[in-house]
Write an enzyme that holds these catalytic residues in place. Structure first.
Site, PDB file in Angstrom:
ATOM      1  N   GLU A 151       0.840  -1.200   0.000  1.00  0.00           N
ATOM      2  CA  GLU A 151       0.000   0.000   0.000  1.00  0.00           C
ATOM      3  C   GLU A 151       0.871   1.244   0.000  1.00  0.00           C
ATOM      4  O   GLU A 151       1.987   1.248   0.529  1.00  0.00           O
ATOM      5  CB  GLU A 151      -0.935  -0.018   1.214  1.00  0.00           C
ATOM      6  CG  GLU A 151      -0.257  -0.183   2.563  1.00  0.00           C
ATOM      7  CD  GLU A 151       0.274   1.107   3.151  1.00  0.00           C
ATOM      8  OE1 GLU A 151      -0.157   2.182   2.677  1.00  0.00           O
ATOM      9  OE2 GLU A 151       1.092   1.043   4.061  1.00  0.00           O
ATOM     10  N   ARG A 154      -1.257   7.667   2.111  1.00  0.00           N
ATOM     11  CA  ARG A 154      -0.865   8.733   3.025  1.00  0.00           C
ATOM     12  C   ARG A 154      -1.992   8.998   4.015  1.00  0.00           C
ATOM     13  O   ARG A 154      -3.142   9.187   3.606  1.00  0.00           O
ATOM     14  CB  ARG A 154      -0.562  10.016   2.254  1.00  0.00           C
ATOM     15  CG  ARG A 154       0.650   9.945   1.354  1.00  0.00           C
ATOM     16  CD  ARG A 154       0.692  11.163   0.444  1.00  0.00           C
ATOM     17  NE  ARG A 154      -0.453  11.175  -0.468  1.00  0.00           N
ATOM     18  CZ  ARG A 154      -0.803  12.231  -1.191  1.00  0.00           C
ATOM     19  NH1 ARG A 154      -0.131  13.376  -1.080  1.00  0.00           N
ATOM     20  NH2 ARG A 154      -1.847  12.165  -2.001  1.00  0.00           N
ATOM     21  N   GLU A 155      -1.668   9.016   5.282  1.00  0.00           N
ATOM     22  CA  GLU A 155      -2.687   9.348   6.274  1.00  0.00           C
ATOM     23  C   GLU A 155      -3.212  10.748   5.996  1.00  0.00           C
ATOM     24  O   GLU A 155      -2.454  11.683   5.779  1.00  0.00           O
ATOM     25  CB  GLU A 155      -2.103   9.254   7.691  1.00  0.00           C
ATOM     26  CG  GLU A 155      -1.741   7.832   8.075  1.00  0.00           C
ATOM     27  CD  GLU A 155      -1.347   7.708   9.531  1.00  0.00           C
ATOM     28  OE1 GLU A 155      -2.047   8.268  10.394  1.00  0.00           O
ATOM     29  OE2 GLU A 155      -0.315   7.064   9.812  1.00  0.00           O
ATOM     30  N   PRO A 259      10.582  21.804   5.417  1.00  0.00           N
ATOM     31  CA  PRO A 259      11.341  21.652   6.665  1.00  0.00           C
ATOM     32  C   PRO A 259      10.436  21.577   7.885  1.00  0.00           C
ATOM     33  O   PRO A 259       9.302  22.062   7.871  1.00  0.00           O
ATOM     34  CB  PRO A 259      12.209  22.913   6.701  1.00  0.00           C
ATOM     35  CG  PRO A 259      11.400  23.930   5.940  1.00  0.00           C
ATOM     36  CD  PRO A 259      10.716  23.159   4.850  1.00  0.00           C
ATOM     37  N   CYS A 267       4.800   4.859   9.352  1.00  0.00           N
ATOM     38  CA  CYS A 267       5.522   4.255   8.221  1.00  0.00           C
ATOM     39  C   CYS A 267       7.004   4.598   8.172  1.00  0.00           C
ATOM     40  O   CYS A 267       7.853   3.701   8.223  1.00  0.00           O
ATOM     41  CB  CYS A 267       4.854   4.663   6.910  1.00  0.00           C
ATOM     42  SG  CYS A 267       3.196   3.988   6.688  1.00  0.00           S
TER      43      CYS A 267
END
Length: 439
Positions: A151, A154-155, A259, A267
């Site tokens: 998978e 992205r959260e 940044p 992950c």
């Protein structure tokens, strides 16, 4: 078509709901009683925008069900996905394969006809072949294939990533004829052909490694731009100009050049450690990945000291407002969040801490010190504060008026670790403003 998803956690639940949206019947097997009860009652145990609506829609349509009986779920399924946790083992960073191997044994006993057994979990190279070995040893009579389908969710944007992916990676056992398994996997993802999403077929080993390599490369980009931000602070350059100048190069790209106080989440920390171990054990150590891990850990550990220095060298008896606690916006995930070492460092230094996070405060209460005061909103957190620190770049914080913050705070120190405010506006409001990599 019917499939089984073993594991109703973040990856399993999102994947199951999206496959159901494709029109596939999906049976989710969840072993945790509390999580299963919540799912059956329509309560989503994780925060992910749009997931509650998608789950409810497909449960109502009869395409998505939840249970704990793996035998009944697997029987009649064309594909069985393993989407259980692979947390790092204590002490060595290797992925703990206990849950994956247990699932493989359960699948072996449940299979009653041909199926493709698919690893959706992030697993070390060689895991799919180990799963095949476990099933063959338990059931030499059963007909099956294995596949690796990592998978890339992205959260905060997981549904969009599943429905409109950059690519779908499917690893198959090329030592045997993979045609049958390949056709099943193509059918599962057929709706994506309409939007011309790349479906990439590889060997099992390549698919397993692609996931780790992708996450480690993105983590490297984050650590690189963080080091460049520190250099910008020293030489008077602007890290946003630097990132834009770099990102416009098509070979580099703009993403993940932002940044901050370091990467976190479920992950990147886990996968960089695991890839380091995989590479070491294979006799091809990845020094860049090892350095990325070290740089990120050192950065997160140093942020508390940076805040204390900006407050004059001591925060004892002073009130500090914290805006954001989760590792990134649009999630309630506190795993490996930079806020964890920062809050502990400030608490140990004697600060009084007032915090606000739009969705993460319940999760934060379970992992942060008891003395932290949770507030109703950002301005409430700023009330009477000697200093304010931005830890997560929620959009609601970008909309805060500097004058409104200044009116509520007792002091004037702001440490913007996500660069959400405009330096000129903050200075004009009377703040001693500190950001990352901007003069």
């Amino acid at each position: 078509m019917r499939i089984t998803m073993i594991g109703g956690g973040y990856v399993g639940l999102v994947s199951a709901a999206c496959f159901a949206e494709f029109g596939i019947d999906v049976a989710v097997v969840e072993a945790d009683p509390a999580r299963l009860e919540a799912l059956r009652e329509g309560r989503i145990p994780i925060y992910e925008p749009g997931l509650d609506t998608l789950v409810a829609k497909n449960v109502a349509a009869g395409r998505l069900t939840f249970g704990d009986d793996i035998t009944s779920a697997v029987r009649g399924s064309t594909a069985v996905f393993i989407a259980v946790g692979t947390p790092p083992r204590n002490g060595d960073g290797r992925a703990d394969m206990t849950y994956v191997h247990t699932a493989a044994r359960q699948i072996a006993h449940a299979l009653d006809d041909y199926a493709v057994v698919v690893t959706k979990s992030t697993v070390p190279v060689g895991t799919s072949r180990r799963i095949a070995q476990i099933i063959r040893e338990a059931r030499p009579d059963v007909d099956f294939d294995v596949a690796s389908n990592p998978e890339f969710l992205r959260e905060g944007n997981a549904i969009g990533d599943f429905m409109r992916p950059d690519r779908v990676i499917i690893g198959l056992d090329t030592d045997h004829d993979p045609a049958r398994a390949q056709e099943i996997m193509r059918t599962l993802y057929r709706p994506l052909y309409l939007i011309e999403a790349p479906i990439v077929f590889t060997s099992l080993e390549s698919a397993e490694l692609i996931k780790y390599a992708s996450n480690s490369f993105l983590a490297m980009k984050i650590s690189f731009i963080n080091e460049m931000a520190d250099l910008c602070d020293k030489v008077g350059a602007n890290v946003h100009d630097l990132a834009r100048g770099m990102g416009l190069d098509g070979r580099i790209g703009r993403k993940f050049l932002h940044p901050g106080p370091g990467y976190g989440g479920s992950c990147f920390p886990k996968d960089t450690l695991a890839l380091s171990r995989i590479a070491q054990e294979a006799g091809a150590p990845s020094r860049l990945v090892e350095a990325t891990v070290q740089v990120n850990e050192a950065r997160k550990a140093s942020m508390g000291s940076r805040i204390i220095a900006a407050c004059g060298g001591s925060v004892a008896g002073r009130t500090i407002a914290l805006l954001g606690l989760t590792f990134k916006p649009e999630t309630d995930d506190m795993r490996e969040s930079p806020s964890l070492p920062i809050v502990h460092r400030l608490a140990e230094a004697g600060a009084t801490l007032r915090a606000f996070d739009p969705v993460g405060m319940e999760a934060a209460r379970r992992v942060l010190p008891d003395g932290l005061e949770y507030c109703a909103d950002a301005l409430d957190a700023a009330q009477g504060a000697d200093a304010l620190v931005v830890l997560t770049e929620w959009n609601v914080f970008r909309a805060l008026a500097p004058a409104a913050l200044r009116e509520r705070m007792s002091g004037n120190v702001v440490l913007d670790l996500r660069n959400v405010f405009e330096p000129a506006a903050m200075r004009a409001a009377g703040f001693a403003y500190h950001s990352i990599g901007r003069p």
